[in-house]
Scaffold this motif. Structure first.
Motif, PDB file in Angstrom:
ATOM      1  N   TYR A 203       0.842  -1.215   0.000  1.00  0.00           N
ATOM      2  CA  TYR A 203       0.000   0.000   0.000  1.00  0.00           C
ATOM      3  C   TYR A 203       0.868   1.252   0.000  1.00  0.00           C
ATOM      4  O   TYR A 203       0.628   2.192  -0.762  1.00  0.00           O
ATOM      5  CB  TYR A 203      -0.908  -0.035   1.230  1.00  0.00           C
ATOM      6  N   LYS A 204       1.897   1.243   0.837  1.00  0.00           N
ATOM      7  CA  LYS A 204       2.777   2.422   0.934  1.00  0.00           C
ATOM      8  C   LYS A 204       3.516   2.673  -0.378  1.00  0.00           C
ATOM      9  O   LYS A 204       3.823   3.809  -0.720  1.00  0.00           O
ATOM     10  CB  LYS A 204       3.798   2.233   2.058  1.00  0.00           C
ATOM     11  N   ALA A 205       3.786   1.597  -1.110  1.00  0.00           N
ATOM     12  CA  ALA A 205       4.557   1.744  -2.355  1.00  0.00           C
ATOM     13  C   ALA A 205       3.676   2.200  -3.529  1.00  0.00           C
ATOM     14  O   ALA A 205       4.182   2.573  -4.577  1.00  0.00           O
ATOM     15  CB  ALA A 205       5.220   0.417  -2.700  1.00  0.00           C
ATOM     16  N   PRO A 207       1.303   4.587  -5.872  1.00  0.00           N
ATOM     17  CA  PRO A 207       1.143   6.029  -6.047  1.00  0.00           C
ATOM     18  C   PRO A 207      -0.079   6.510  -5.259  1.00  0.00           C
ATOM     19  O   PRO A 207      -1.007   5.728  -5.018  1.00  0.00           O
ATOM     20  CB  PRO A 207       0.898   6.176  -7.553  1.00  0.00           C
ATOM     21  N   SER A 208      -0.098   7.798  -4.925  1.00  0.00           N
ATOM     22  CA  SER A 208      -1.138   8.293  -4.010  1.00  0.00           C
ATOM     23  C   SER A 208      -2.541   8.317  -4.629  1.00  0.00           C
ATOM     24  O   SER A 208      -3.523   8.481  -3.917  1.00  0.00           O
ATOM     25  CB  SER A 208      -0.782   9.687  -3.510  1.00  0.00           C
ATOM     26  N   ASP A 209      -2.640   8.151  -5.957  1.00  0.00           N
ATOM     27  CA  ASP A 209      -3.981   8.113  -6.552  1.00  0.00           C
ATOM     28  C   ASP A 209      -4.416   6.682  -6.868  1.00  0.00           C
ATOM     29  O   ASP A 209      -5.362   6.459  -7.607  1.00  0.00           O
ATOM     30  CB  ASP A 209      -4.043   8.990  -7.817  1.00  0.00           C
ATOM     31  N   TRP A 210      -3.704   5.712  -6.286  1.00  0.00           N
ATOM     32  CA  TRP A 210      -4.071   4.309  -6.509  1.00  0.00           C
ATOM     33  C   TRP A 210      -4.922   3.758  -5.375  1.00  0.00           C
ATOM     34  O   TRP A 210      -4.828   4.177  -4.232  1.00  0.00           O
ATOM     35  CB  TRP A 210      -2.801   3.446  -6.645  1.00  0.00           C
ATOM     36  N   THR A 211      -5.741   2.761  -5.745  1.00  0.00           N
ATOM     37  CA  THR A 211      -6.593   2.069  -4.785  1.00  0.00           C
ATOM     38  C   THR A 211      -6.181   0.606  -4.722  1.00  0.00           C
ATOM     39  O   THR A 211      -5.801   0.029  -5.744  1.00  0.00           O
ATOM     40  CB  THR A 211      -8.061   2.137  -5.279  1.00  0.00           C
ATOM     41  N   CYS A 241      -4.629  -0.731   6.292  1.00  0.00           N
ATOM     42  CA  CYS A 241      -3.760  -0.170   5.249  1.00  0.00           C
ATOM     43  C   CYS A 241      -3.981   1.324   5.080  1.00  0.00           C
ATOM     44  O   CYS A 241      -3.031   2.098   5.018  1.00  0.00           O
ATOM     45  CB  CYS A 241      -4.004  -0.880   3.923  1.00  0.00           C
ATOM     46  N   GLY A 242      -5.238   1.748   4.984  1.00  0.00           N
ATOM     47  CA  GLY A 242      -5.511   3.176   4.786  1.00  0.00           C
ATOM     48  C   GLY A 242      -6.777   3.416   3.994  1.00  0.00           C
ATOM     49  O   GLY A 242      -7.455   2.471   3.586  1.00  0.00           O
ATOM     50  N   ASP A 243      -7.036   4.706   3.735  1.00  0.00           N
ATOM     51  CA  ASP A 243      -8.301   5.126   3.114  1.00  0.00           C
ATOM     52  C   ASP A 243      -8.515   4.611   1.704  1.00  0.00           C
ATOM     53  O   ASP A 243      -9.626   4.614   1.197  1.00  0.00           O
ATOM     54  CB  ASP A 243      -8.337   6.662   2.999  1.00  0.00           C
ATOM     55  N   ARG A 244      -7.430   4.266   1.040  1.00  0.00           N
ATOM     56  CA  ARG A 244      -7.573   3.836  -0.351  1.00  0.00           C
ATOM     57  C   ARG A 244      -7.505   2.323  -0.501  1.00  0.00           C
ATOM     58  O   ARG A 244      -7.238   1.811  -1.572  1.00  0.00           O
ATOM     59  CB  ARG A 244      -6.520   4.521  -1.224  1.00  0.00           C
ATOM     60  N   ALA A 245      -7.745   1.612   0.574  1.00  0.00           N
ATOM     61  CA  ALA A 245      -7.827   0.146   0.498  1.00  0.00           C
ATOM     62  C   ALA A 245      -9.274  -0.244   0.761  1.00  0.00           C
ATOM     63  O   ALA A 245      -9.893   0.244   1.711  1.00  0.00           O
ATOM     64  CB  ALA A 245      -6.913  -0.486   1.524  1.00  0.00           C
ATOM     65  N   HIS A 246      -9.825  -1.083  -0.105  1.00  0.00           N
ATOM     66  CA  HIS A 246     -11.238  -1.435   0.017  1.00  0.00           C
ATOM     67  C   HIS A 246     -11.441  -2.939  -0.168  1.00  0.00           C
ATOM     68  O   HIS A 246     -10.532  -3.650  -0.581  1.00  0.00           O
ATOM     69  CB  HIS A 246     -12.058  -0.667  -1.007  1.00  0.00           C
ATOM     70  N   VAL A 247     -12.671  -3.351   0.082  1.00  0.00           N
ATOM     71  CA  VAL A 247     -12.998  -4.777  -0.002  1.00  0.00           C
ATOM     72  C   VAL A 247     -13.545  -5.102  -1.392  1.00  0.00           C
ATOM     73  O   VAL A 247     -14.319  -4.336  -1.952  1.00  0.00           O
ATOM     74  CB  VAL A 247     -14.041  -5.147   1.073  1.00  0.00           C
TER      75      VAL A 247
END
Ligand code: RM4
Ligand code: MN
Ligand code: MN
Length: 425
Positions: A203-205, A207-211, A241-247
């Motif tokens: 997740y950290k690796a 890009p910031s606009d990726w999900t 992981c953070g806001d951009r990780a989803h199910v």
């Protein structure tokens, strides 16, 4: 401008279509505004086709290819382009790495554009060992007890993202086969902790606009336990992981009789429903045509999605839709068109639900009325609405008939051969 064969055939059938459309409009008592809005919404529903679903599937017992399968990414894009041309319902393709590594990203981008397509998600594969791979995933990947194996799996996922960046994808889907076959094999808590740690690194690796989409599955290939067996585990991992990780919900990844529509509603409530893999299932991960076995369930799922979309209180990110099916008997192209039609059918029916009456019925605990409202929408014939949406978008009134009458498979067999094999499972 020269008229295409597609237009000629549509023209031939359009009068009958108009009659059917009028009939349905009257039956459903749709006024012009409601009708136009439904047509526009159906047109907008696009479901990705994965690059691994264009060949004949199989089981561990055998595989019976029909011929003319695409043997490289370019031919797969050509097939999805054809499906989209006829159905206007699938404007993107999802890639599994390393099954479909683009050799020339610029040329692939160009080909995608010519076919009216984009890249949807990219998917990592740590469920198989690849040639020249240093460590084996026999005992897991992101959950592995050995740091070196975990690192290899993390690096693979990061590499998948790098391929995706070159193709303008913005979504990484992770499905893990990690699990155990026998009691005692796994330390459950530690296996979970190691998996979370690995996913956080991936997740950290990104890009910031990726999900990142985290898919769950209750069993197979491991039969005693899976590290990510259910939506609760996926949700916890996403939260970790953070806001951009989803199910990601794959319809075939539930034990029989699971109430999937309720899971969908829960995930919407938490704002964590990120993706869908559509397929049909009788027992497990059967990967049959979407809607072939449980059309009512598919409708109820779309009902939740539609109510979620209409509710300002639901702060859910966009949902990425994809077909994740395997075609053991049907022609893969026909089967995908079947699924797309069934998905749009369920959606169109969900759009017909009388929400305000349903809400009132729920408030009043009028059980009979509530169920009747859903059944009324489910039993409506929406086929002419779907055909109208396709026609307006420039597709075929009847894609499968067109595919057959134009002998497209026969043409593909002539060009690609009887024994060409597509990568995948
Ligand atoms: C799994 C799962 C994944 C798919 C693989 C091929 O069962 O559904 O989404 O990538 O199969
Ligand atoms: Mn899946
Ligand atoms: Mn599956």
């Amino acid at each position: 401008m020269k008229t295409s064969v597609l237009e000629v055939i549509n023209e031939r059938d359009v009068a009958r279509h108009q009659q059917q459309l009028e009939h349905v409009k009257n039956l459903l008592e749709l006024n012009e505004n409601a009708f136009e809005s439904i047509i526009r919404k159906i047109q907008a529903l696009q479901v990705a086709v994965p690059s691994w679903a264009l060949g004949t599937g199989g089981t561990r017992f055998g595989r019976f290819p029909a011929g003319g399968e695409p043997s490289n990414l370019e031919e797969k894009i050509e097939d999805v382009g054809l499906i989209h041309h006829l159905t206007q319902a699938t404007n993107s393709i999802s890639l599994h790495i390393p099954w479909d590594i683009p050799k020339d990203a610029v040329a692939i981008q160009q080909l995608l554009r010519t076919n009216g397509l984009t890249i949807d998600s990219v998917n990592s594969n740590t469920f198989q060992d690849q040639k020249d791979q240093k460590y084996s995933y026999k005992f897991g990947s992101l959950c592995h007890t050995d740091d070196a194996v975990r690192k290899q799996a993390i690096d693979h996922n990061i590499e998948v993202v790098e391929h995706g960046v070159k193709l303008n994808s913005k979504v990484l889907t992770v499905w893990l086969s990690d699990g155990s076959n026998f009691p005692g094999q796994h330390h459950f808590r530690r296996a979970f902790a190691r998996t979370l740690d690995s996913l956080q690194k991936i997740y950290k690796a990104m890009p910031s606009d990726w999900t990142m989409l985290i898919e769950y599955k209750p069993y197979e290939p491991n039969f005693y336990s899976m590290v990510i067996p259910d939506w609760g585990t996926s949700l916890q991992l996403s939260n970790g992981c953070g806001d951009r990780a989803h199910v990601l919900v794959d319809l075939g990844h539930h034990l029989p009789n699971t109430n999937i529509e309720q899971i969908v509603a829960r995930l919407l409530h938490f704002g964590r429903l990120g993706g869908f893999h559509f397929n049909g299932s009788q027992y497990g991960d059967d990967d049959l045509t979407t809607g072939a076995i449980k059309p009512y369930q598919l409708f109820l799922i779309f009902h939740e999605l539609v109510t979620g979309a209409n509710d300002a209180a639901v702060k859910n990110p966009g949902v990425a839709y994809m077909i994740d099916a395997s075609h053991n008997l049907k022609d893969p192209i026909e089967d995908l068109m079947n699924s797309l039609e069934n998905i749009r059918t369920a959606y169109a029916k969900a759009l017909l639900v009388d929400f305000s009456s349903l809400e009132k019925g729920q408030q009043d605990n009028d059980v009979t009325r509530c169920e009747q409202i859903l059944q009324n929408a489910f039993l409506a014939d929406v086929r002419p609405l779907l055909a109208e949406s396709r026609l307006r978008s420039g597709g075929s009134l009847d894609p499968i008939s067109f595919f057959r009458s134009q002998q497209i498979r026969e043409g593909l067999i002539k060009r690609r051969g009887k024994t060409s094999i597509a990568t995948g499972l």
